[in-house]
Design a protein around this motif. Structure first.
Motif, PDB file in Angstrom:
ATOM      1  N   GLY A 137     -33.935  44.830 -27.168  1.00 29.87           N
ATOM      2  CA  GLY A 137     -34.821  45.915 -26.727  1.00 29.87           C
ATOM      3  C   GLY A 137     -36.232  45.416 -26.441  1.00 29.87           C
ATOM      4  O   GLY A 137     -37.077  46.176 -25.976  1.00 29.87           O
ATOM      5  N   ASP A 138     -36.507  44.139 -26.726  1.00 33.42           N
ATOM      6  CA  ASP A 138     -37.830  43.570 -26.481  1.00 33.42           C
ATOM      7  C   ASP A 138     -37.805  42.674 -25.243  1.00 33.42           C
ATOM      8  O   ASP A 138     -36.766  42.104 -24.893  1.00 33.42           O
ATOM      9  N   GLY A 139     -38.986  42.545 -24.639  1.00 38.45           N
ATOM     10  CA  GLY A 139     -39.161  41.578 -23.556  1.00 38.45           C
ATOM     11  C   GLY A 139     -39.943  40.390 -24.079  1.00 38.45           C
ATOM     12  O   GLY A 139     -40.619  40.476 -25.115  1.00 38.45           O
ATOM     13  N   GLY A 187     -43.273  42.915 -25.756  1.00 37.93           N
ATOM     14  CA  GLY A 187     -43.191  44.339 -26.120  1.00 37.93           C
ATOM     15  C   GLY A 187     -41.847  44.945 -25.769  1.00 37.93           C
ATOM     16  O   GLY A 187     -41.015  44.324 -25.111  1.00 37.93           O
ATOM     17  N   ARG A 188     -41.653  46.178 -26.203  1.00 42.11           N
ATOM     18  CA  ARG A 188     -40.389  46.868 -25.955  1.00 42.11           C
ATOM     19  C   ARG A 188     -40.238  47.159 -24.467  1.00 42.11           C
ATOM     20  O   ARG A 188     -41.222  47.465 -23.786  1.00 42.11           O
ATOM     21  N   VAL A 189     -39.014  47.093 -24.023  1.00 41.38           N
ATOM     22  CA  VAL A 189     -38.769  47.433 -22.618  1.00 41.38           C
ATOM     23  C   VAL A 189     -38.112  48.815 -22.523  1.00 41.38           C
ATOM     24  O   VAL A 189     -37.664  49.217 -21.472  1.00 41.38           O
ATOM     25  N   ILE A 230     -41.877  53.030 -29.344  1.00 40.46           N
ATOM     26  CA  ILE A 230     -43.247  52.536 -29.501  1.00 40.46           C
ATOM     27  C   ILE A 230     -43.479  52.179 -30.965  1.00 40.46           C
ATOM     28  O   ILE A 230     -42.741  52.611 -31.854  1.00 40.46           O
ATOM     29  N   ASN A 231     -44.498  51.391 -31.188  1.00 40.90           N
ATOM     30  CA  ASN A 231     -44.823  50.938 -32.536  1.00 40.90           C
ATOM     31  C   ASN A 231     -46.209  51.412 -32.905  1.00 40.90           C
ATOM     32  O   ASN A 231     -47.193  50.904 -32.402  1.00 40.90           O
ATOM     33  N   VAL A 232     -46.290  52.406 -33.784  1.00 38.69           N
ATOM     34  CA  VAL A 232     -47.579  52.987 -34.152  1.00 38.69           C
ATOM     35  C   VAL A 232     -47.904  52.539 -35.568  1.00 38.69           C
ATOM     36  O   VAL A 232     -47.177  52.893 -36.500  1.00 38.69           O
ATOM     37  N   ILE A 258     -48.923  33.534 -40.393  1.00 41.72           N
ATOM     38  CA  ILE A 258     -47.730  33.375 -39.542  1.00 41.72           C
ATOM     39  C   ILE A 258     -47.243  34.714 -39.016  1.00 41.72           C
ATOM     40  O   ILE A 258     -46.860  35.602 -39.793  1.00 41.72           O
ATOM     41  N   ASP A 259     -47.272  34.837 -37.704  1.00 35.26           N
ATOM     42  CA  ASP A 259     -46.735  36.028 -37.055  1.00 35.26           C
ATOM     43  C   ASP A 259     -45.252  35.763 -36.836  1.00 35.26           C
ATOM     44  O   ASP A 259     -44.886  34.749 -36.241  1.00 35.26           O
ATOM     45  N   HIS A 260     -44.391  36.612 -37.319  1.00 34.92           N
ATOM     46  CA  HIS A 260     -42.957  36.424 -37.091  1.00 34.92           C
ATOM     47  C   HIS A 260     -42.325  37.717 -36.611  1.00 34.92           C
ATOM     48  O   HIS A 260     -42.859  38.790 -36.812  1.00 34.92           O
ATOM     49  N   TRP A 261     -41.172  37.604 -35.974  1.00 32.68           N
ATOM     50  CA  TRP A 261     -40.605  38.731 -35.231  1.00 32.68           C
ATOM     51  C   TRP A 261     -39.194  39.054 -35.714  1.00 32.68           C
ATOM     52  O   TRP A 261     -38.364  38.149 -35.861  1.00 32.68           O
ATOM     53  N   TRP A 262     -38.967  40.316 -35.964  1.00 33.56           N
ATOM     54  CA  TRP A 262     -37.622  40.776 -36.284  1.00 33.56           C
ATOM     55  C   TRP A 262     -37.584  42.282 -36.171  1.00 33.56           C
ATOM     56  O   TRP A 262     -38.523  42.889 -35.703  1.00 33.56           O
ATOM     57  N   GLN A 263     -36.502  42.897 -36.588  1.00 35.52           N
ATOM     58  CA  GLN A 263     -36.360  44.348 -36.431  1.00 35.52           C
ATOM     59  C   GLN A 263     -35.365  44.897 -37.451  1.00 35.52           C
ATOM     60  O   GLN A 263     -34.665  44.125 -38.126  1.00 35.52           O
ATOM     61  N   THR A 264     -35.358  46.203 -37.554  1.00 34.22           N
ATOM     62  CA  THR A 264     -34.478  46.864 -38.527  1.00 34.22           C
ATOM     63  C   THR A 264     -33.056  46.334 -38.394  1.00 34.22           C
ATOM     64  O   THR A 264     -32.368  46.089 -39.390  1.00 34.22           O
ATOM     65  N   GLU A 265     -32.623  46.167 -37.163  1.00 41.57           N
ATOM     66  CA  GLU A 265     -31.242  45.776 -36.916  1.00 41.57           C
ATOM     67  C   GLU A 265     -30.923  44.400 -37.496  1.00 41.57           C
ATOM     68  O   GLU A 265     -29.833  44.178 -38.015  1.00 41.57           O
ATOM     69  N   HIS A 276     -45.116  51.286 -37.372  1.00 40.58           N
ATOM     70  CA  HIS A 276     -44.007  52.227 -37.577  1.00 40.58           C
ATOM     71  C   HIS A 276     -43.306  52.466 -36.249  1.00 40.58           C
ATOM     72  O   HIS A 276     -43.947  52.801 -35.254  1.00 40.58           O
ATOM     73  N   ARG A 277     -42.004  52.334 -36.272  1.00 38.02           N
ATOM     74  CA  ARG A 277     -41.226  52.437 -35.032  1.00 38.02           C
ATOM     75  C   ARG A 277     -40.890  53.897 -34.744  1.00 38.02           C
ATOM     76  O   ARG A 277     -40.284  54.574 -35.572  1.00 38.02           O
ATOM     77  N   LEU A 278     -41.262  54.360 -33.563  1.00 46.79           N
ATOM     78  CA  LEU A 278     -41.052  55.765 -33.218  1.00 46.79           C
ATOM     79  C   LEU A 278     -40.469  55.876 -31.814  1.00 46.79           C
ATOM     80  O   LEU A 278     -40.712  55.023 -30.962  1.00 46.79           O
ATOM     81  N   ALA A 337     -45.841  40.941 -39.395  1.00 45.06           N
ATOM     82  CA  ALA A 337     -44.769  41.387 -38.482  1.00 45.06           C
ATOM     83  C   ALA A 337     -44.762  42.899 -38.401  1.00 45.06           C
ATOM     84  O   ALA A 337     -45.540  43.567 -39.078  1.00 45.06           O
ATOM     85  N   GLY A 338     -43.857  43.401 -37.588  1.00 45.66           N
ATOM     86  CA  GLY A 338     -43.669  44.846 -37.466  1.00 45.66           C
ATOM     87  C   GLY A 338     -44.195  45.370 -36.151  1.00 45.66           C
ATOM     88  O   GLY A 338     -43.851  46.463 -35.715  1.00 45.66           O
ATOM     89  N   GLU A 339     -45.062  44.623 -35.515  1.00 44.04           N
ATOM     90  CA  GLU A 339     -45.663  45.014 -34.244  1.00 44.04           C
ATOM     91  C   GLU A 339     -46.319  43.764 -33.676  1.00 44.04           C
ATOM     92  O   GLU A 339     -46.465  42.744 -34.370  1.00 44.04           O
ATOM     93  N   ARG A 340     -46.760  43.843 -32.428  1.00 47.53           N
ATOM     94  CA  ARG A 340     -47.423  42.696 -31.811  1.00 47.53           C
ATOM     95  C   ARG A 340     -48.735  42.421 -32.525  1.00 47.53           C
ATOM     96  O   ARG A 340     -49.479  43.335 -32.877  1.00 47.53           O
ATOM     97  N   CYS A 341     -49.023  41.152 -32.771  1.00 43.63           N
ATOM     98  CA  CYS A 341     -50.293  40.806 -33.403  1.00 43.63           C
ATOM     99  C   CYS A 341     -51.203  40.180 -32.350  1.00 43.63           C
ATOM    100  O   CYS A 341     -50.832  39.196 -31.703  1.00 43.63           O
TER     101      CYS A 341
HETATM  102  P1  AMP Z   1     -38.696  47.761 -36.706  1.00 43.88           P
HETATM  103  O1  AMP Z   1     -37.258  47.891 -36.432  1.00 43.88           O
HETATM  104  O2  AMP Z   1     -39.334  49.030 -37.157  1.00 43.88           O
HETATM  105  O3  AMP Z   1     -39.018  46.613 -37.625  1.00 43.88           O
HETATM  106  O4  AMP Z   1     -39.388  47.434 -35.322  1.00 43.88           O
HETATM  107  C1  AMP Z   1     -38.945  46.329 -34.597  1.00 43.88           C
HETATM  108  C2  AMP Z   1     -39.738  46.177 -33.355  1.00 43.88           C
HETATM  109  O5  AMP Z   1     -41.109  45.925 -33.684  1.00 43.88           O
HETATM  110  C3  AMP Z   1     -39.314  44.982 -32.542  1.00 43.88           C
HETATM  111  O6  AMP Z   1     -38.213  45.266 -31.711  1.00 43.88           O
HETATM  112  C4  AMP Z   1     -40.580  44.667 -31.775  1.00 43.88           C
HETATM  113  O7  AMP Z   1     -40.715  45.486 -30.662  1.00 43.88           O
HETATM  114  C5  AMP Z   1     -41.667  44.994 -32.775  1.00 43.88           C
HETATM  115  N1  AMP Z   1     -42.095  43.798 -33.514  1.00 43.88           N
HETATM  116  C6  AMP Z   1     -41.781  43.447 -34.771  1.00 43.88           C
HETATM  117  N2  AMP Z   1     -42.393  42.306 -35.115  1.00 43.88           N
HETATM  118  C7  AMP Z   1     -43.117  41.915 -34.050  1.00 43.88           C
HETATM  119  C8  AMP Z   1     -43.952  40.798 -33.763  1.00 43.88           C
HETATM  120  N3  AMP Z   1     -44.197  39.878 -34.678  1.00 43.88           N
HETATM  121  N4  AMP Z   1     -44.496  40.705 -32.529  1.00 43.88           N
HETATM  122  C9  AMP Z   1     -44.260  41.644 -31.580  1.00 43.88           C
HETATM  123  N5  AMP Z   1     -43.492  42.722 -31.792  1.00 43.88           N
HETATM  124  C10 AMP Z   1     -42.917  42.868 -33.009  1.00 43.88           C
END
Ligand code: AMP
Ligand code: COA
Length: 631
Positions: free
Chosen positions: A477-479, A492-494, A498-500, A385-392, A503-505, A364-368
């Protein structure tokens, strides 16, 4: 079927569902209300309950038969140090650090900034704050003094805890001079700077606000756990927003403990005594949740790794760690896997280690990209397993559930909504979109326990950033889109985040630095696709008349971003253009710019003032991106 039943239950009877999970936690006092609203009309979980997160993470296990179990393995290939701490040892050291902090005047409700490398004392300092009921705010070591100063001014910490230095592969990063600079830059001054001396390099002259970490604890008396309200803040974690100023994401104590414990069991399949490794940094949310709190709240063993996936010493290091500590579940960012694959495309290193303990690999952390995921799955022969979440959110929102029911894998999808999250895909007008239609990823309120209740000292900012776009929803914030079976794809983010390299920047923050260069008339920073880091920042500048060479200006801009934001921002591509694509009313067409840079098909809007700029940007940018992406 288990997933389906669990998911429906979590949405139909959220209070009953989360109360059942809360019953697994050792509260000092149960909640008066499982779910309620506060004076700002924001949802809160477990109001009236009392607990202490450090107690739940350490003392509870010491008192319940796990005193001698390893709580933490510390593995530092950059210093060749390996250590381990049992739950008892961790509890005792954390109680002493808390005693030391108390002697410095830190008490319940105070804030403490932690700016430290990946060493055990960093985790212990976080837990020591939690023990006192103080609120920690960890700042990632890759951020520059200016960024640290912004966070000092916002969090107003009583004290700041740091270490003399960190190590980036083979380079010592002196933290103390950066802290001193941040102390100069900040308007608010913490009373003391507590320094853990790593004895790795030259000593930096001490300031009158300095306190030696070891000396502090040598004089300290152990302290017990201070009961706090479930709704009291445990930590603030700053994250990039769409403005130049980072957002202070707030986490509470009670809901956080309940949610993280649930996630370990239900999503990751971790039981007390198992070994779990999140190869992230404590400066990010993954580090907070899955290096520190979730494994310890579960009575599992966590691994703290001070190294990189490659070059410390090579691409075998992850597999060595898994085999040395018999890791059952591992979590990392896709960038780390892409870096490893580049060095070891045939997985020769992987074959050298006994990885039989490893059952699931999470990303996780970015698009895989599907290619990376498939490669890893073939190499490891376990579910990846690719999973999705965010700091919030603080814990996964979309995932597969190998801990309880492994759903079928659909490459490219981050599977289904985690119980507790009512995830919908909305159109611009807020109506729910049909399967296959791409829109905004939003979550119907209330969010489950563990998610941010608000922003630090900024309720209005919380509402305007997340709640106002779609009434009664949290906007991520994602689409993305869902398919007919409810499997979700994140596109991705709308916004301007960006995710480098995971790392979220914020591009807006970078633009502020670039625009401050005297030769820059106007600029835009966008995320360009990158085959290793997922995305990299790319700056387009329109210059004033100047008497320097373009190369000099580029170097100065790159240096300024590094000095102001930090090495982690990694702005390496700056290009001169004659103008930026704008509407006739002068607004920069950012979406178009992103599409041009990334070679995507996009209809050129009729509002554009000068269509010729599109081909100019392509000509300037594409050869350089092809070069870095080895295309
Ligand atoms: P962060 O808050 O630093 O964890 O970044 C969260 C953002 O990273 C999300 O809003 C997404 O844009 C992106 N992200 C995290 N996990 C994934 C994932 N598995 N696939 C695509 N984007 C992701
Ligand atoms: N302190 C100081 N500087 C730091 C730092 C820290 N904690 N972390 C990174 N940096 C610096 C790096 O040294 C580098 O500096 P450089 O430009 O002088 O070389 C810069 O910031 C960029 O760092 P990074 O993005 O890590 O790139 P890299 O080229 O050093 O390493 C990878 C490439 C792929 C190995 C690395 O990006 C990586 O491990 N990515 C996975 C990230 C991850 O796990 N994220 C998890 C978030 S969930």
């Amino acid at each position: 079927m288990f997933y389906q039943t669990e998911y429906l239950k979590s949405l139909q009877e959220p209070e009953k569902f989360w109360q059942e999970q809360a019953n697994k936690i050792d509260w000092y006092r149960p909640a008066d209300a499982v779910l309620s609203k506060d004076e700002n009309d924001l949802y809160r979980w477990f109001k009236g309950a009392m607990c202490n997160t450090a107690y739940l993470a350490l003392d509870y296990h010491v008192e319940n038969g796990r005193a001698d179990q390893v709580a933490l393995f510390y593995d530092s290939p950059v210093t060749q140090i390996k250590e381990q701490y049992s739950y008892r040892e961790m509890r005792d050291k954390v109680a002493l650090i808390a005693g030391g902090l108390k002697a410095q005047g830190v008490k319940k409700g105070d804030t403490v900034i932690i700016y430290m490398p990946m060493i055990p004392e960093a985790l212990m300092s976080m837990l020591a704050c939690a023990r006192l009921g103080a609120i920690h705010s960890v700042v990632f070591g890759g951020f520059a003094p200016h960024e640290l100063a912004i966070r000092i001014d916002d969090a107003k910490p009583k004290v700041l805890i740091t270490a003399s230095s960190g190590i980036e592969v083979d380079r010592i990063i002196p933290y103390k001079p950066m802290v001193d600079k941040a102390m100069d830059l900040a308007n608010y001054k913490p009373e003391k700077v507590i320094i853990y001396q790593r004895k790795l390099g030259a000593l930096v002259p001490s300031k009158d606000y300095d306190i030696d970490f070891e000396e502090m604890i040598s004089r300290a008396e152990s302290v017990g756990c201070t009961p706090v309200e479930a709704t009291d803040p445990l930590y603030i974690l700053y994250t990039s927003g769409t403005t130049g100023k980072p957002k202070g994401v707030l986490r509470d104590n009670g809901g956080h403990a309940v949610a993280l414990r649930y996630s370990m069991e239900y999503i990751y399949g971790i039981k007390p005594g198992d070994v779990y490794w999140a190869a992230s940094d404590i400066g990010w949310v993954v580090g907070h949740s899955y290096i520190v709190y979730a494994p310890l709240l579960t009575g599992a063993t966590t691994v703290l790794f001070e190294g990189k996936p490659i070059r410390t010493p090579d691409a075998s290091t992850f597999w060595r760690v898994i085999s040395d500590y018999k890791v059952k579940v591992m979590f990392t960012a896709p960038t780390a896997i892409r870096a490893i694959r580049k060095e070891d495309p045939n997985g020769d290193f992987i074959k050298q280690y006994d990885l039989s303990s490893l059952q699931f690999q999470f990303l996780a952390g970015e698009r895989c990209d599907v290619d990376t995921l498939t490669w890893l799955q073939e190499q490891l022969e376990i579910p990846v397993i690719d999973h999705w979440w965010q700091t919030e959110s603080g814990w996964p929102m979309l995932s597969n559930f190998p801990g309880t029911e492994l759903l079928k894998a659909k490459p490219g999808s981050v599977s289904k909504a985690v119980p507790g999250y009512d995830l919908r895909i909305l159109g611009e007008d807020g109506s729910e979109l049909a399967a296959g239609e791409e829109g905004y990823v939003a979550l119907k309120l209330p969010l489950p326990p563990g998610c941010l209740p608000s922003l630090w000292n900024n309720v209005d900012g919380f509402k305007s950033s997340y709640l106002e776009k779609f009434p009664n929803y949290y906007f991520s914030g994602d689409g993305g889109f869902k398919d007919e079976e409810g499997f979700t794809y994140i596109t991705g983010r709308v916004d301007d985040i960006i995710n480098v390299a995971g790392h979220r920047l914020s591009t807006v923050e970078m633009e502020e630095v670039v625009a401050a260069h005297p030769a820059v008339a106007e600029c835009a920073v966008v995320g360009a696709n990158d085959s290793l880091k997922g995305q990299i920042p790319l700056a387009l500048i329109v210059s004033h008349q100047h008497d320097k060479t373009n190369q000099e200006i580029i170097e100065e801009i790159i240096a300024a971003v590094r000095t102001e934001i930090g090495a982690i921002a990694a702005l390496k591509k700056v290009h001169f253009v004659s103008r930026l694509p704008k509407t006739r009313s002068g607004k920069i067409l950012r979406k178009l710019l992103r599409a041009i840079v990334n070679g995507e098909e996009l209809k050129i809007p009729s509002t554009i003032d000068d269509p010729a700029i599109v081909s100019e940007i392509k000509e300037v940018v594409h050869p350089s991106l092809k070069q870095t992406n080895n295309l």
